[in-house]
Motif scaffolding. Sequence first.
Motif, PDB file in Angstrom:
ATOM      1  N   MET A 190      44.544  40.781  34.522  1.00  0.00           N
ATOM      2  CA  MET A 190      44.891  39.412  34.903  1.00  0.00           C
ATOM      3  C   MET A 190      46.331  39.158  34.457  1.00  0.00           C
ATOM      4  SD  MET A 190      42.624  36.149  33.807  1.00  0.00           S
ATOM      5  CE  MET A 190      42.843  34.550  34.548  1.00  0.00           C
ATOM      6  N   THR A 191      47.049  38.305  35.173  1.00  0.00           N
ATOM      7  CA  THR A 191      48.451  38.070  34.838  1.00  0.00           C
ATOM      8  C   THR A 191      48.616  37.683  33.363  1.00  0.00           C
ATOM      9  OG1 THR A 191      48.742  37.289  37.091  1.00  0.00           O
ATOM     10  CG2 THR A 191      50.496  36.754  35.555  1.00  0.00           C
ATOM     11  N   GLU A 192      47.709  36.864  32.859  1.00  0.00           N
ATOM     12  CA  GLU A 192      47.846  36.351  31.488  1.00  0.00           C
ATOM     13  C   GLU A 192      47.565  37.399  30.410  1.00  0.00           C
ATOM     14  OE1 GLU A 192      46.492  34.837  34.021  1.00  0.00           O
ATOM     15  OE2 GLU A 192      46.583  32.653  33.893  1.00  0.00           O
ATOM     16  N   ILE A 208      40.512  31.974  44.806  1.00  0.00           N
ATOM     17  CA  ILE A 208      40.215  32.894  45.905  1.00  0.00           C
ATOM     18  C   ILE A 208      41.064  34.142  45.710  1.00  0.00           C
ATOM     19  CG2 ILE A 208      40.356  33.187  48.424  1.00  0.00           C
ATOM     20  CD1 ILE A 208      40.234  30.054  48.585  1.00  0.00           C
ATOM     21  N   LYS A 209      40.457  35.325  45.884  1.00  0.00           N
ATOM     22  CA  LYS A 209      41.245  36.567  45.804  1.00  0.00           C
ATOM     23  C   LYS A 209      41.304  37.183  47.188  1.00  0.00           C
ATOM     24  CE  LYS A 209      43.236  38.168  42.193  1.00  0.00           C
ATOM     25  NZ  LYS A 209      44.044  39.289  41.709  1.00  0.00           N
ATOM     26  N   SER A 210      42.479  37.272  47.748  1.00  0.00           N
ATOM     27  CA  SER A 210      42.615  37.815  49.090  1.00  0.00           C
ATOM     28  C   SER A 210      43.654  38.934  49.093  1.00  0.00           C
ATOM     29  CB  SER A 210      43.041  36.692  50.043  1.00  0.00           C
ATOM     30  OG  SER A 210      43.095  37.189  51.348  1.00  0.00           O
ATOM     31  N   LEU A 260      39.759  55.360  39.831  1.00  0.00           N
ATOM     32  CA  LEU A 260      39.526  54.751  38.521  1.00  0.00           C
ATOM     33  C   LEU A 260      39.717  53.245  38.724  1.00  0.00           C
ATOM     34  CD1 LEU A 260      41.060  55.897  35.147  1.00  0.00           C
ATOM     35  CD2 LEU A 260      41.062  53.506  35.813  1.00  0.00           C
ATOM     36  N   GLU A 261      38.631  52.476  38.548  1.00  0.00           N
ATOM     37  CA  GLU A 261      38.756  51.018  38.712  1.00  0.00           C
ATOM     38  C   GLU A 261      38.962  50.370  37.353  1.00  0.00           C
ATOM     39  OE1 GLU A 261      35.561  48.793  40.580  1.00  0.00           O
ATOM     40  OE2 GLU A 261      36.831  47.005  40.680  1.00  0.00           O
ATOM     41  N   ARG A 262      39.855  49.415  37.343  1.00  0.00           N
ATOM     42  CA  ARG A 262      40.149  48.689  36.091  1.00  0.00           C
ATOM     43  C   ARG A 262      40.257  47.202  36.382  1.00  0.00           C
ATOM     44  NH1 ARG A 262      43.886  45.548  37.648  1.00  0.00           N
ATOM     45  NH2 ARG A 262      45.659  46.440  38.647  1.00  0.00           N
ATOM     46  N   TYR A 263      40.236  46.399  35.301  1.00  0.00           N
ATOM     47  CA  TYR A 263      40.263  44.940  35.440  1.00  0.00           C
ATOM     48  C   TYR A 263      41.437  44.364  34.650  1.00  0.00           C
ATOM     49  CZ  TYR A 263      39.042  40.210  33.815  1.00  0.00           C
ATOM     50  OH  TYR A 263      39.065  38.885  33.457  1.00  0.00           O
ATOM     51  N   GLY A 301      37.799  33.013  32.650  1.00  0.00           N
ATOM     52  CA  GLY A 301      37.113  32.374  33.783  1.00  0.00           C
ATOM     53  C   GLY A 301      36.349  33.389  34.630  1.00  0.00           C
ATOM     54  N   ASP A 302      36.439  34.675  34.295  1.00  0.00           N
ATOM     55  CA  ASP A 302      35.658  35.698  35.013  1.00  0.00           C
ATOM     56  C   ASP A 302      34.347  35.934  34.270  1.00  0.00           C
ATOM     57  OD1 ASP A 302      37.439  36.488  37.147  1.00  0.00           O
ATOM     58  OD2 ASP A 302      38.734  37.294  35.585  1.00  0.00           O
ATOM     59  N   VAL A 303      33.288  36.128  35.044  1.00  0.00           N
ATOM     60  CA  VAL A 303      31.976  36.342  34.437  1.00  0.00           C
ATOM     61  C   VAL A 303      31.591  37.812  34.594  1.00  0.00           C
ATOM     62  CG1 VAL A 303      29.538  35.692  34.569  1.00  0.00           C
ATOM     63  CG2 VAL A 303      31.322  33.975  34.929  1.00  0.00           C
ATOM     64  N   GLY A 349      42.648  48.269  41.510  1.00  0.00           N
ATOM     65  CA  GLY A 349      42.487  47.081  40.670  1.00  0.00           C
ATOM     66  C   GLY A 349      43.039  45.856  41.345  1.00  0.00           C
ATOM     67  N   SER A 350      42.963  44.735  40.653  1.00  0.00           N
ATOM     68  CA  SER A 350      43.412  43.397  41.096  1.00  0.00           C
ATOM     69  C   SER A 350      42.308  42.626  41.800  1.00  0.00           C
ATOM     70  CB  SER A 350      44.629  43.424  42.037  1.00  0.00           C
ATOM     71  OG  SER A 350      45.720  44.030  41.402  1.00  0.00           O
ATOM     72  N   ALA A 351      41.267  43.327  42.260  1.00  0.00           N
ATOM     73  CA  ALA A 351      40.124  42.668  42.901  1.00  0.00           C
ATOM     74  C   ALA A 351      38.985  43.680  42.870  1.00  0.00           C
ATOM     75  CB  ALA A 351      40.458  42.292  44.334  1.00  0.00           C
ATOM     76  N   ALA A 352      37.771  43.193  43.134  1.00  0.00           N
ATOM     77  CA  ALA A 352      36.613  44.090  43.068  1.00  0.00           C
ATOM     78  C   ALA A 352      36.708  45.189  44.118  1.00  0.00           C
ATOM     79  CB  ALA A 352      35.353  43.275  43.282  1.00  0.00           C
ATOM     80  N   LEU A 353      36.491  46.416  43.694  1.00  0.00           N
ATOM     81  CA  LEU A 353      36.514  47.552  44.624  1.00  0.00           C
ATOM     82  C   LEU A 353      35.100  47.724  45.187  1.00  0.00           C
ATOM     83  CD1 LEU A 353      37.942  50.141  45.754  1.00  0.00           C
ATOM     84  CD2 LEU A 353      37.118  51.328  43.709  1.00  0.00           C
ATOM     85  N   TYR A 374      45.821  39.169  46.089  1.00  0.00           N
ATOM     86  CA  TYR A 374      46.541  37.956  45.661  1.00  0.00           C
ATOM     87  C   TYR A 374      45.546  36.899  45.197  1.00  0.00           C
ATOM     88  CZ  TYR A 374      51.004  39.423  47.705  1.00  0.00           C
ATOM     89  OH  TYR A 374      52.171  40.072  47.996  1.00  0.00           O
ATOM     90  N   LYS A 375      45.899  36.242  44.083  1.00  0.00           N
ATOM     91  CA  LYS A 375      45.066  35.151  43.598  1.00  0.00           C
ATOM     92  C   LYS A 375      45.575  33.848  44.196  1.00  0.00           C
ATOM     93  CE  LYS A 375      43.518  33.562  39.081  1.00  0.00           C
ATOM     94  NZ  LYS A 375      43.881  33.682  37.658  1.00  0.00           N
ATOM     95  N   LEU A 376      44.697  33.111  44.846  1.00  0.00           N
ATOM     96  CA  LEU A 376      45.108  31.889  45.522  1.00  0.00           C
ATOM     97  C   LEU A 376      44.317  30.717  44.966  1.00  0.00           C
ATOM     98  CD1 LEU A 376      44.802  33.326  49.153  1.00  0.00           C
ATOM     99  CD2 LEU A 376      46.771  33.476  47.647  1.00  0.00           C
TER     100      LEU A 376
END
Length: 492
Positions: free
Chosen positions: A298-300, A396-398, A293-296, A375-377, A272-276, A401-403
């Motif tokens: 966000m900090t908030e 940007i997700k690198s 197992l992929e999950r989605y 803000g994610d579609v 998780g944390s970014a698209a696998l 990390y969200k930048l």
Amino acid sequence: MLYFQRNAQKFGESQAILSDSQTYTYTSLIDRSEKVAGTLLGKQTDLHQSPVAYMVEPGFCYVSSQWGIWLAGGIAVPVALAHPLESIKYILQDTGAKKFICSKSYLPLLSEYCQEAGISLYLWDDMVDSPSHLLPDVSLDRGAMILYTSGTTSLPKGVLSTHLGIESQIKSLVEAWRYSANDHTLCVLPLHHIHGIINVISATLYVGGKVEFLAQFSAEEIFARFKQGALNVFMAVPTIYFKLIAYLESLTDKEREELKVCMKAFRLMISGSAALPVSVMEKWEALSGQRLLERYGMTEIGMAISNPYEGERKAGHVGMPLPGVQVRLVDEENQLVFDQPGEIQIKGPTVFKEYWGKENATREAFTTDGWFKTGDVAELANGYYRILGRNSTDIIKSGGYKLSALEIEEVLRTHNSVEDCSVVGLADEEWGEIVAAVVVLKEGQVSSDELNTFMRSKMPAYRVPRKYLFLSELPRNAMGKVTKNDLKVLFT
Ligand code: MCA
Ligand code: AMP
């Protein structure tokens, strides 16, 4: 009594943490946290939700600092170990923290500034002698943690979660992913983000499991721990799985097979944390015998959507809402959509309370009826959500990390030779995206190496552009806005 303390008392002499070649029980963790709390309190009886920063290595020292702050009634503000002083100052000034716990290694970096700024700096090793203290009664609705996240504004925002929010996140995950006292997980993630703090550490300790720590990411070290045969749960970002695959591919068939046997025995592995990327999921399954197992999340909002523990884990999809989390998709007019892509909006007790000190930003982040706008579609197909992208090119997700492109641009513009600039994320198989900057120079010359050195003194290395391109002007649309998609093409 707060949830973590109540549970830890129940688990008593069971092992909680393995770090710095030592094993710590729940009892020792509580004892040490109380010492930290007592030292922070001094003559006070309650920190009354004042923010306390801490910058310590992952492991016993980290968890006892966090729990100590909570027991004293404070708000825990973890500081990233990779951050230069400039970024740390921003967090201290933004939170207004007047107390700071650090381990020995960070004293030289922090001492002078803390003294100047009137911040009491505590060395964790010394927080042992406080007389036994009556600890405050901390209710669940109090602020518990501030995590900094980059977004569509130029400076990172502090995301304040309450204890209720954190416990709700934990309970939701425990139910969905079946954490148990038999779990033994390896923490390799940085500990200033939810992924490591909640999913790996807090949820495991909530049920009496064991968390083993690595000081930093190392593929070799991770596999050495896997080989010992005790671990049974692993969570990481896609870039880490990419790096582990590269390492496995460098081994002999025999070594790979040996590791596959160890990994196949795991109860659960999560990404998780970014698209696998589907290719990473498939390669990992072939090499480890584990379907990720992929999950989605966000900090908030903590974790919101997850593939099922039992049932089909669909590649390229993030699954369905987690227990207690309401999810909806809306179009640009904020109208519900069902059979077309829309922005993900979230409601429920796991959602954060506010951006610290930013009333307007908090108001703007929610709809008038209380849904958080991610803000994610995404689209929903056959009961599974699929993330399609974001509605801003400025995020940007690198490497997980969200930048914020705007934040990087702002810093770059402070260089004497830079007239203007624009920062974009370029698709990259290993990192998800990498940061690239297009720069318009004032008169004179400056090399990308020089800019690189300058940027590294101002922000953590992982936020610094990896590629520079110099242009005489930036392409803009009729409204004067830089057309970032045109810039991305220039790098191909
Ligand atoms: C390191 N580098 C990076 C990144 N990490 N560059 C871009 N993006 C990155 N994420 C650069 C370093 O600056 C360095 O460059 C070079 O790569 C090698 O650095 P090193 O530290 O050795 O890299 P690494 O140890 O291999 O680190 C890669 C990593 C790390 C393990 C993937 O980035 C990582 O731990 N990422 C996880 C972040 C995470 O936990 N995110 C969760 C937040 P140079 O040598 O030039 O200086 S999201 C979240 O919590 C939400 C709620 C969610 O959904 O989970
Ligand atoms: P952060 O604010 O650092 O917690 O990052 C949260 C963002 O990471 C989300 O808004 C998404 O853009 C992204 N993200 C998290 N998990 C996934 C996933 N499984 N697939 C795609 N994007 C994800």
